[in-house]
Write a protein that holds these residues in place. Structure first.
Motif, PDB file in Angstrom:
ATOM      1  N   GLU A 169      89.187  -8.226 -35.149  1.00 20.88           N
ATOM      2  CA  GLU A 169      88.955  -7.550 -35.986  1.00 20.88           C
ATOM      3  C   GLU A 169      87.596  -7.472 -36.847  1.00 20.88           C
ATOM      4  O   GLU A 169      86.878  -6.769 -37.205  1.00 20.88           O
ATOM      5  CB  GLU A 169      90.158  -8.256 -37.364  1.00 20.88           C
ATOM      6  CG  GLU A 169      90.194  -7.313 -38.679  1.00 20.88           C
ATOM      7  CD  GLU A 169      89.377  -7.987 -39.714  1.00 20.88           C
ATOM      8  OE1 GLU A 169      88.815  -7.187 -40.661  1.00 20.88           O
ATOM      9  OE2 GLU A 169      88.872  -9.024 -39.475  1.00 20.88           O
ATOM     10  N   THR A 170      87.052  -9.012 -36.628  1.00 23.30           N
ATOM     11  CA  THR A 170      85.681  -9.034 -37.186  1.00 23.30           C
ATOM     12  C   THR A 170      84.574  -8.372 -36.291  1.00 23.30           C
ATOM     13  O   THR A 170      83.858  -7.927 -36.821  1.00 23.30           O
ATOM     14  CB  THR A 170      85.263 -10.792 -36.908  1.00 23.30           C
ATOM     15  OG1 THR A 170      86.423 -11.275 -37.784  1.00 23.30           O
ATOM     16  CG2 THR A 170      84.017 -10.910 -37.554  1.00 23.30           C
ATOM     17  N   ALA A 171      84.984  -8.233 -35.025  1.00 18.90           N
ATOM     18  CA  ALA A 171      83.969  -7.499 -34.264  1.00 18.90           C
ATOM     19  C   ALA A 171      83.796  -5.903 -34.791  1.00 18.90           C
ATOM     20  O   ALA A 171      82.872  -5.349 -34.956  1.00 18.90           O
ATOM     21  CB  ALA A 171      84.350  -7.423 -32.878  1.00 18.90           C
ATOM     22  N   GLU A 172      85.025  -5.279 -35.058  1.00 18.94           N
ATOM     23  CA  GLU A 172      85.198  -4.033 -35.505  1.00 18.94           C
ATOM     24  C   GLU A 172      84.485  -3.840 -36.751  1.00 18.94           C
ATOM     25  O   GLU A 172      83.903  -2.894 -36.948  1.00 18.94           O
ATOM     26  CB  GLU A 172      86.815  -3.665 -35.560  1.00 18.94           C
ATOM     27  CG  GLU A 172      86.653  -1.948 -36.060  1.00 18.94           C
ATOM     28  CD  GLU A 172      86.171  -1.053 -35.025  1.00 18.94           C
ATOM     29  OE1 GLU A 172      85.495  -0.051 -35.619  1.00 18.94           O
ATOM     30  OE2 GLU A 172      85.951  -1.510 -33.858  1.00 18.94           O
ATOM     31  N   ARG A 173      84.758  -4.898 -37.717  1.00 23.17           N
ATOM     32  CA  ARG A 173      83.915  -4.855 -39.154  1.00 23.17           C
ATOM     33  C   ARG A 173      82.510  -4.838 -38.877  1.00 23.17           C
ATOM     34  O   ARG A 173      81.636  -4.047 -39.501  1.00 23.17           O
ATOM     35  CB  ARG A 173      84.362  -5.679 -40.014  1.00 23.17           C
ATOM     36  CG  ARG A 173      86.036  -5.574 -40.595  1.00 23.17           C
ATOM     37  CD  ARG A 173      86.340  -6.493 -41.638  1.00 23.17           C
ATOM     38  NE  ARG A 173      86.359  -7.833 -41.293  1.00 23.17           N
ATOM     39  CZ  ARG A 173      85.502  -8.666 -41.896  1.00 23.17           C
ATOM     40  NH1 ARG A 173      84.436  -8.282 -42.824  1.00 23.17           N
ATOM     41  NH2 ARG A 173      85.471  -9.935 -41.477  1.00 23.17           N
ATOM     42  N   MET A 174      82.047  -5.622 -38.098  1.00 22.50           N
ATOM     43  CA  MET A 174      80.439  -5.715 -37.887  1.00 22.50           C
ATOM     44  C   MET A 174      79.991  -4.592 -36.965  1.00 22.50           C
ATOM     45  O   MET A 174      79.001  -4.236 -37.683  1.00 22.50           O
ATOM     46  CB  MET A 174      80.400  -7.129 -36.920  1.00 22.50           C
ATOM     47  CG  MET A 174      80.555  -8.378 -37.864  1.00 22.50           C
ATOM     48  SD  MET A 174      79.988  -9.826 -36.978  1.00 22.50           S
ATOM     49  CE  MET A 174      80.764  -9.933 -35.443  1.00 22.50           C
ATOM     50  N   ARG A 175      80.854  -4.016 -36.296  1.00 21.67           N
ATOM     51  CA  ARG A 175      80.304  -2.755 -35.531  1.00 21.67           C
ATOM     52  C   ARG A 175      80.237  -1.886 -36.928  1.00 21.67           C
ATOM     53  O   ARG A 175      79.065  -1.148 -36.756  1.00 21.67           O
ATOM     54  CB  ARG A 175      81.458  -2.396 -34.661  1.00 21.67           C
ATOM     55  CG  ARG A 175      80.825  -0.981 -33.941  1.00 21.67           C
ATOM     56  CD  ARG A 175      81.886  -0.519 -32.902  1.00 21.67           C
ATOM     57  NE  ARG A 175      82.266  -1.549 -31.681  1.00 21.67           N
ATOM     58  CZ  ARG A 175      83.231  -1.984 -31.714  1.00 21.67           C
ATOM     59  NH1 ARG A 175      84.166  -1.835 -32.550  1.00 21.67           N
ATOM     60  NH2 ARG A 175      83.509  -2.833 -30.658  1.00 21.67           N
ATOM     61  N   GLU A 176      81.090  -1.533 -37.570  1.00 15.14           N
ATOM     62  CA  GLU A 176      80.899  -0.432 -38.610  1.00 15.14           C
ATOM     63  C   GLU A 176      79.779  -0.896 -39.552  1.00 15.14           C
ATOM     64  O   GLU A 176      78.959   0.156 -40.006  1.00 15.14           O
ATOM     65  CB  GLU A 176      82.378  -0.321 -39.397  1.00 15.14           C
ATOM     66  CG  GLU A 176      83.516   0.147 -38.508  1.00 15.14           C
ATOM     67  CD  GLU A 176      84.872   0.218 -39.429  1.00 15.14           C
ATOM     68  OE1 GLU A 176      84.654  -0.309 -40.509  1.00 15.14           O
ATOM     69  OE2 GLU A 176      85.670   0.672 -38.714  1.00 15.14           O
ATOM     70  N   ALA A 177      79.657  -2.044 -39.990  1.00  9.34           N
ATOM     71  CA  ALA A 177      78.660  -2.423 -40.929  1.00  9.34           C
ATOM     72  C   ALA A 177      77.195  -2.497 -40.575  1.00  9.34           C
ATOM     73  O   ALA A 177      76.387  -1.949 -41.095  1.00  9.34           O
ATOM     74  CB  ALA A 177      79.019  -3.659 -41.473  1.00  9.34           C
ATOM     75  N   THR A 178      77.298  -2.821 -39.025  1.00  7.64           N
ATOM     76  CA  THR A 178      75.871  -2.808 -38.421  1.00  7.64           C
ATOM     77  C   THR A 178      75.340  -1.064 -38.046  1.00  7.64           C
ATOM     78  O   THR A 178      74.081  -0.880 -38.501  1.00  7.64           O
ATOM     79  CB  THR A 178      75.948  -3.535 -37.315  1.00  7.64           C
ATOM     80  OG1 THR A 178      76.327  -4.889 -37.342  1.00  7.64           O
ATOM     81  CG2 THR A 178      74.517  -3.332 -36.444  1.00  7.64           C
ATOM     82  N   GLN A 179      76.437  -0.317 -37.649  1.00  8.54           N
ATOM     83  CA  GLN A 179      75.994   0.986 -37.592  1.00  8.54           C
ATOM     84  C   GLN A 179      75.440   1.640 -39.131  1.00  8.54           C
ATOM     85  O   GLN A 179      74.582   2.340 -39.031  1.00  8.54           O
ATOM     86  CB  GLN A 179      77.085   1.831 -36.984  1.00  8.54           C
ATOM     87  CG  GLN A 179      76.775   3.255 -36.694  1.00  8.54           C
ATOM     88  CD  GLN A 179      75.843   3.163 -35.656  1.00  8.54           C
ATOM     89  OE1 GLN A 179      76.081   2.624 -34.531  1.00  8.54           O
ATOM     90  NE2 GLN A 179      74.819   3.948 -35.682  1.00  8.54           N
ATOM     91  N   ASP A 180      76.264   1.228 -39.992  1.00  7.79           N
ATOM     92  CA  ASP A 180      75.653   1.680 -41.340  1.00  7.79           C
ATOM     93  C   ASP A 180      74.235   1.089 -41.537  1.00  7.79           C
ATOM     94  O   ASP A 180      73.370   1.846 -42.306  1.00  7.79           O
ATOM     95  CB  ASP A 180      76.621   1.153 -42.533  1.00  7.79           C
ATOM     96  CG  ASP A 180      78.056   1.953 -42.586  1.00  7.79           C
ATOM     97  OD1 ASP A 180      77.876   3.013 -42.153  1.00  7.79           O
ATOM     98  OD2 ASP A 180      78.991   1.403 -43.296  1.00  7.79           O
TER      99      ASP A 180
END
Length: 426
Positions: free
Chosen positions: A406-417
Motif C-alpha cells: 500500500e505504501t509503495a502504491e501511494r509513493m508511486r502516485e505521489a512521486t509521479q505527481d
C-alpha cells in the motif's frame, strides 16, 4: 572530520527552481564580478570545509596571477545553501563563478540552464580516473555539468567484543541483535529514521540492494517495482523487531553517533565521520569498534549503498568561464582531494587517491569505502529530486507504520505527481 552527507535537512516543503525564481528574483540585484587590479576574481561558493582555504591558496599560487579564487562560505544547512544559490542564479548574478553542489542538485541546476557544460579536454580531465558512481551524479541528459570533488558512503560499524563476524544481510543483523538482547548485552541497531533526507537515503540503499527502482532511467516515470516493495518489507521488519532505539523515528546522523557512543548499540549504520568522533569522545569504545560493508538484502549479493558528496559546477553567468573551469579543475585534482581527505575527512572521487600511503592512517576503512563506491547507488536522478525526497520522507515516516504494498502504491502516485509537477507537497 567528515560531514555526514549534509543530510541534516529539516522536513519542510522544498521550493522548485521556478518557484524560488519567481518569489525571490524581484528583491535581489545582481552582483558584479569584483575583479582585483585587472586579475579576475573567481568566487567559489562552497559549503563549510575547515581546510579548503589551503587548497584555494595552492591553486592561486599555481595560477600565477591569471586569476584569484576567493572562498565564499555557504551556510551549514543544505536547504539554506540551496536557497541561496537558487536565489542568486535566478537573478543571473554574475558574481558567482564556481558552485559547490550537493550531488542531488546537479541535475536540477543543469535543467534550469544555470550550469555551463564541461566539454572537450576539460570533460576528459574531470572524468579521468573518477569513480563511476560520483561521476554519474554530475551528468544530466548524457552531458557533464559538474566535476565530482568528494563523495561519501555509509558503513556498518559493529562492536567486535559482542560479535565475532559482522552481519552480511539485514535479516542476519536483526537476528544477531535479538540474540544479544536475549543475552542481556547491548544490542541496538542505531541508524537514521527521522522524516528527512537521511530516511530517504536508507530506503534508497535498500531498494538498490534489492535490485529495485524508484523511477525509470529517463527520470520521467515512477516505477516502485518488486525490489522497491521488498525494501519496504525489510525497513518495516527492522523498525518493528524491537532492536532500534526508542527515538529511531526521530534520529538524524549525529544523534545516531551519540546513541552508539553512549554504549547503547551493537551496530551502527552511518557515515565515516563517526570514526574520528568516536576516537576523540569515546576512545575505549573505539578500540572495540570495527567496520564492514553495509549489509545487503540477499545472502551472497552485496549491498549497493547510496552515495553523497559534492560536485563543482561553473555558473552560466560567470564573466570568466575559462578561468572558472581551470580553478575548479585545480580545486578537485588528485593532490587536493588527497589533502581534503586527510585533513577534512571527505572521501575522494578519484580512485587512485585511495592507494596513496598517507591515506592509511586517516582512512583505515578506505578499502571498504572504495569497495562500496565501485558498486554504489545514486539517488533518483531527476531535476525534481527535492520534491521527490519530500514526498518519500513523509510516506516512509514512521517506518513502523509502513504497509509495504500500500505504501509503495501511494509513493508511486505521489512521486509521479512530483515528476509531472502536479499536486501539493506534504
Amino acid at each position: 572530520m567528515a560531514e555526514p552527507d549534509r543530510g541534516r535537512r529539516a522536513h519542510r516543503v522544498r521550493l522548485g527552481a521556478a518557484a524560488v525564481a519567481v518569489t525571490l528574483l524581484a528583491p535581489l540585484a545582481a552582483c558584479g564580478a569584483g575583479d582585483d587590479g585587472g586579475i579576475p576574481t573567481i568566487n567559489l561558493y562552497y559549503t563549510t570545509e575547515q581546510n579548503i582555504q589551503k587548497v584555494v591558496d595552492d591553486c592561486n599560487a599555481e595560477a600565477g596571477g591569471r586569476y584569484r579564487i576567493v572562498y565564499r562560505v555557504l551556510p551549514r544547512a543544505a536547504d539554506d545553501q540551496r536557497v541561496q544559490l537558487v536565489r542568486r542564479l535566478a537573478a543571473e548574478d554574475t558574481g558567482m563563478d564556481i558552485l559547490g553542489l550537493d550531488v542531488t542538485w546537479t541535475q536540477e541546476f543543469a535543467s534550469a540552464g544555470w550550469l555551463l557544460e564541461w566539454t572537450g579536454e576539460r570533460r576528459a580531465e574531470a572524468e579521468r580516473g573518477t569513480l563511476a558512481g560520483p561521476l554519474e551524479t554530475a551528468r544530466y541528459e548524457g552531458r557533464l555539468y559538474a566535476a565530482p570533488k568528494n563523495t561519501n558512503v555509509q558503513l556498518l560499524w559493529y562492536r567486535s567484543d559482542l560479535v565475532q563476524q559482522p552481519p552480511r544481510t539485514w535479516d542476519e543483523m536483526i537476528r544477531m541483535a535479538q540474540e544479544l538482547r536475549g543475552q542481556g548485552h547491548p544490542y541496538r541497531v542505531v541508524t537514521m529514521g527521522a522524516q528527512y533526507e537521511g530516511l530517504v537515503v536508507l530506503y534508497n540503499t535498500l531498494v538498490a540492494s534489492a535490485g529495485g527502482r524508484i523511477i525509470d532511467d529517463d527520470g520521467t516515470r515512477a516505477v516502485f517495482d518488486e525490489g522497491a516493495v521488498r525494501a519496504l518489507e525489510v525497513l518495516h521488519r527492522f523498525a518493528t523487531a524491537g532492536i532500534t532505539t526508542s527515538s529511531f523515528s526521530n534520529t538524524i546522523e549525529d544523534q545516531a553517533r551519540l546513541d552508539f557512543q553512549s554504549g547503547q548499540g551493537a551496530f551502527q549504520l552511518n557515515w565515516p565521520f563517526v570514526y574520528p568522533a568516536m576516537q576523540e569522545a569515546a576512545p575505549e569504545l573505539a578500540e572495540k569498534v570495527r567496520w564492514a560493508r553495509y549489509p545487503g538484502i540477499d545472502p551472497g549479493t552485496p549491498s549497493r549503498v547510496t552515495i553523497g558528496g559534492f560536485n563543482l559546477g561553473v555558473s552560466r553567468y560567470t564573466q570568466h568561464p575559462d578561468e572558472s573551469f581551470d580553478a575548479a579543475a585545480c580545486i578537485r585534482n588528485a593532490e587536493h582531494q588527497k589533502f581534503s581527505a586527510i585533513n577534512d575527512g571527505v572521501p575522494p572521487t578519484i580512485e587512485s587517491v585511495y592507494a596513496e600511503p598517507e591515506m592509511a592512517e586517516a582512512y583505515p576503512m578506505r578499502d571498504t569505502i572504495l569497495e562500496e563506491l565501485k558498486d554504489a547507488a545514486t539517488r533518483p536522478r531527476s531535476p525534481a529530486y527535492q520534491n521527490i525526497s519530500t514526498v518519500l520522507s513523509a510516506m516512509l515516516s514512521p517506518p513502523s507504520s509502513i504497509d509495504p504494498r500500500e505504501t509503495a502504491e501511494r509513493m508511486r502516485e505521489a512521486t509521479q505527481d512530483a515528476l509531472d509537477s502536479k499536486g501539493v507537497l506534504p
